[in-house]
Design a protein around this motif. Structure first.
Motif: not given
Length: 128
Positions: A75-101
């Motif tokens: 939950v983010l109040e006005p002016g607040e931020a949330h950071q997180y780290v996650s990961g992804c594995n690929l079968k190639t050395g090149l890829g991309k990601m995009c999405g929505t919340y």
């Protein structure tokens, strides 16, 4: 850093290749990405769900959906931020990601979609 803002919520992404967890000879490339979500709106918002599209250079597309991010629904109040780290594995050395919340404005229960900017996953030696 890739950044986009939707309805006052700014999402920024940075990426890193993780060679210690990767094995190119076995077509296994691991990347970490750090997400910064900033609520620049005047409303308190809650992150409900995520929806990712993950592409590799072989044309394989995966979709990942689920509640929250790394087990949290911040939950983010006005002016607040949330950071997180996650990961992804690929079968190639090149890829991309995009999405929505999927977010909820807590004052009135209104749900809205926040774009996650498209970002590239690339091993450093591919840049040479």
């Amino acid at each position: 850093m890739n950044t986009t803002t939707t309805q006052g919520v700014t999402v920024s992404v940075t990426t890193n290749y993780l060679p210690d967890y990767s094995s190119p000879s076995q077509e296994h490339y691991v990347f970490a990405y750090k997400i910064d979500i900033r609520n620049n709106s005047e409303y308190t918002v809650k992150l409900l769900r995520r929806h990712w599209h993950i592409y590799d250079a072989n044309g394989v597309v995966r979709e990942v959906e689920g509640d929250g991010v790394v087990g949290q629904q911040p939950v983010l109040e006005p002016g607040e931020a949330h950071q997180y780290v996650s990961g992804c594995n690929l079968k190639t050395g090149l890829g991309k990601m995009c999405g929505t919340y999927q977010m909820e404005r807590l004052a009135d229960g209104r749900e809205f979609t926040v774009d996650i900017p498209e970002f590239t996953l690339i091993v450093p030696f591919r840049l040479n």
